[in-house]
Every structure is written in structure tokens, then in C-alpha cells.
Design a protein around this motif. Structure first.
Motif, PDB file in Angstrom:
ATOM      1  N   ASN A 144     -22.718  -1.020 -11.875  1.00 51.74           N
ATOM      2  CA  ASN A 144     -23.490  -0.731 -10.670  1.00 51.74           C
ATOM      3  C   ASN A 144     -24.932  -1.204 -10.761  1.00 51.74           C
ATOM      4  O   ASN A 144     -25.680  -1.118  -9.810  1.00 51.74           O
ATOM      5  CB  ASN A 144     -23.455   0.774 -10.370  1.00 51.74           C
ATOM      6  CG  ASN A 144     -22.049   1.223 -10.066  1.00 51.74           C
ATOM      7  OD1 ASN A 144     -21.280   0.493  -9.458  1.00 51.74           O
ATOM      8  ND2 ASN A 144     -21.710   2.419 -10.502  1.00 51.74           N
TER       9      ASN A 144
ATOM     10  N   PRO B 104     -19.137  -2.013  -0.257  1.00 47.16           N
ATOM     11  CA  PRO B 104     -19.099  -0.987  -1.303  1.00 47.16           C
ATOM     12  C   PRO B 104     -17.841  -1.139  -2.165  1.00 47.16           C
ATOM     13  O   PRO B 104     -16.767  -1.441  -1.643  1.00 47.16           O
ATOM     14  CB  PRO B 104     -19.064   0.328  -0.524  1.00 47.16           C
ATOM     15  CG  PRO B 104     -19.626  -0.007   0.823  1.00 47.16           C
ATOM     16  CD  PRO B 104     -19.211  -1.430   1.083  1.00 47.16           C
ATOM     17  N   PRO B 105     -17.967  -0.981  -3.475  1.00 44.56           N
ATOM     18  CA  PRO B 105     -16.835  -1.194  -4.387  1.00 44.56           C
ATOM     19  C   PRO B 105     -15.608  -0.354  -4.046  1.00 44.56           C
ATOM     20  O   PRO B 105     -14.489  -0.788  -4.279  1.00 44.56           O
ATOM     21  CB  PRO B 105     -17.377  -0.818  -5.759  1.00 44.56           C
ATOM     22  CG  PRO B 105     -18.834  -0.631  -5.619  1.00 44.56           C
ATOM     23  CD  PRO B 105     -19.165  -0.568  -4.169  1.00 44.56           C
ATOM     24  N   GLN B 106     -15.790   0.819  -3.465  1.00 42.80           N
ATOM     25  CA  GLN B 106     -14.646   1.663  -3.141  1.00 42.80           C
ATOM     26  C   GLN B 106     -13.845   1.136  -1.947  1.00 42.80           C
ATOM     27  O   GLN B 106     -12.730   1.550  -1.717  1.00 42.80           O
ATOM     28  CB  GLN B 106     -15.069   3.124  -2.913  1.00 42.80           C
ATOM     29  CG  GLN B 106     -15.997   3.334  -1.745  1.00 42.80           C
ATOM     30  CD  GLN B 106     -17.464   3.227  -2.108  1.00 42.80           C
ATOM     31  OE1 GLN B 106     -17.836   2.589  -3.089  1.00 42.80           O
ATOM     32  NE2 GLN B 106     -18.314   3.843  -1.306  1.00 42.80           N
ATOM     33  N   HIS B 107     -14.393   0.171  -1.211  1.00 44.67           N
ATOM     34  CA  HIS B 107     -13.700  -0.398  -0.056  1.00 44.67           C
ATOM     35  C   HIS B 107     -12.912  -1.658  -0.373  1.00 44.67           C
ATOM     36  O   HIS B 107     -12.051  -2.066   0.398  1.00 44.67           O
ATOM     37  CB  HIS B 107     -14.700  -0.720   1.061  1.00 44.67           C
ATOM     38  CG  HIS B 107     -15.291   0.493   1.678  1.00 44.67           C
ATOM     39  ND1 HIS B 107     -14.655   1.201   2.685  1.00 44.67           N
ATOM     40  CD2 HIS B 107     -16.443   1.146   1.432  1.00 44.67           C
ATOM     41  CE1 HIS B 107     -15.402   2.230   3.026  1.00 44.67           C
ATOM     42  NE2 HIS B 107     -16.499   2.221   2.276  1.00 44.67           N
TER      43      HIS B 107
ATOM     44  N   ARG C 209     -11.456  -3.938  -3.958  1.00 48.08           N
ATOM     45  CA  ARG C 209     -11.406  -4.181  -5.402  1.00 48.08           C
ATOM     46  C   ARG C 209     -11.537  -5.677  -5.656  1.00 48.08           C
ATOM     47  O   ARG C 209     -10.791  -6.473  -5.106  1.00 48.08           O
ATOM     48  CB  ARG C 209     -10.102  -3.666  -5.979  1.00 48.08           C
ATOM     49  CG  ARG C 209      -9.941  -2.173  -5.789  1.00 48.08           C
ATOM     50  CD  ARG C 209      -8.744  -1.707  -6.499  1.00 48.08           C
ATOM     51  NE  ARG C 209      -9.299  -0.964  -7.634  1.00 48.08           N
ATOM     52  CZ  ARG C 209      -8.588  -0.490  -8.612  1.00 48.08           C
ATOM     53  NH1 ARG C 209      -7.309  -0.697  -8.652  1.00 48.08           N
ATOM     54  NH2 ARG C 209      -9.153   0.174  -9.581  1.00 48.08           N
TER      55      ARG C 209
ATOM     56  N   SER D 167     -16.366  -7.609  -9.840  1.00 49.33           N
ATOM     57  CA  SER D 167     -17.217  -7.150  -8.731  1.00 49.33           C
ATOM     58  C   SER D 167     -17.808  -8.284  -7.902  1.00 49.33           C
ATOM     59  O   SER D 167     -18.868  -8.146  -7.304  1.00 49.33           O
ATOM     60  CB  SER D 167     -18.356  -6.263  -9.250  1.00 49.33           C
ATOM     61  OG  SER D 167     -17.829  -5.147  -9.918  1.00 49.33           O
TER      62      SER D 167
END
Length: 89
Positions: A4, A66-69, A71, A75
Motif C-alpha cells: 500500500n 481500490p485494490p478490493q475492487h 485483483r 498491483s
């Protein structure tokens, strides 16, 4: 340093052209791939540098997801769509 962190980089390398700004915005996964398009002066470097130069050089839009949206491998993901304004005249 964790994933992050803004300073975090990927290990992915891309090939980009050298010389005038148009050539610097040309990129490929490999140097051979870029040379197949007739670009002879090529260098390989970290994906972040190549993509940032292409983004700025083509005045593209940057969208942060956002990473949660979504994969992504290391990254990093990119969708490049570019129309040469000179060709549209």
C-alpha cells in the motif's frame, strides 16, 4: 515497505522507445516486440516509469482503482487506448 506504500514498485519490466516524445510513448512487453514495429532505439525499464511516461506523453487519463475492487498482478494494470490526433485530421 508494504504493497500500500506509494513508493512501492513492481518487478515488471517493459520496453519503451527512445528519442523523440512520440517514440518514448511507444511500449511493449519485450524489446523484440517493440522492434517488430520498426522502433530500433529501445530500452527496458520498470513498468511504472514506462507507463508514466506514456501516460504523460499521450495526455491520457489515470484511473486509480481500490485494490478490493480489482485483483491485479503486482498491483498494476493498464488499458491503453490512444488515437493519434494527427491521423484524425
Amino acid at each position: 515497505m508494504n504493497r500500500n506504500d506509494a513508493a512501492c514498485t513492481t518487478s515488471t519490466r517493459l520496453a519503451s522507445g527512445e528519442g523523440d516524445p512520440h517514440l518514448r510513448s511507444q511500449l511493449a512487453l519485450t524489446e523484440l516486440g517493440l522492434r517488430s514495429y520498426g522502433i530500433q532505439d529501445v530500452r527496458g525499464e520498470q513498468a511504472e516509469a514506462v507507463l508514466t511516461r506514456a501516460l504523460v506523453g499521450t495526455r491520457a487519463e489515470l484511473v486509480v482503482v481500490p485494490p478490493q475492487h480489482l485483483r491485479l498482478h503486482e498491483s498494476l494494470g493498464v488499458l491503453l487506448r490512444y488515437a493519434d490526433q494527427r491521423a484524425e485530421r
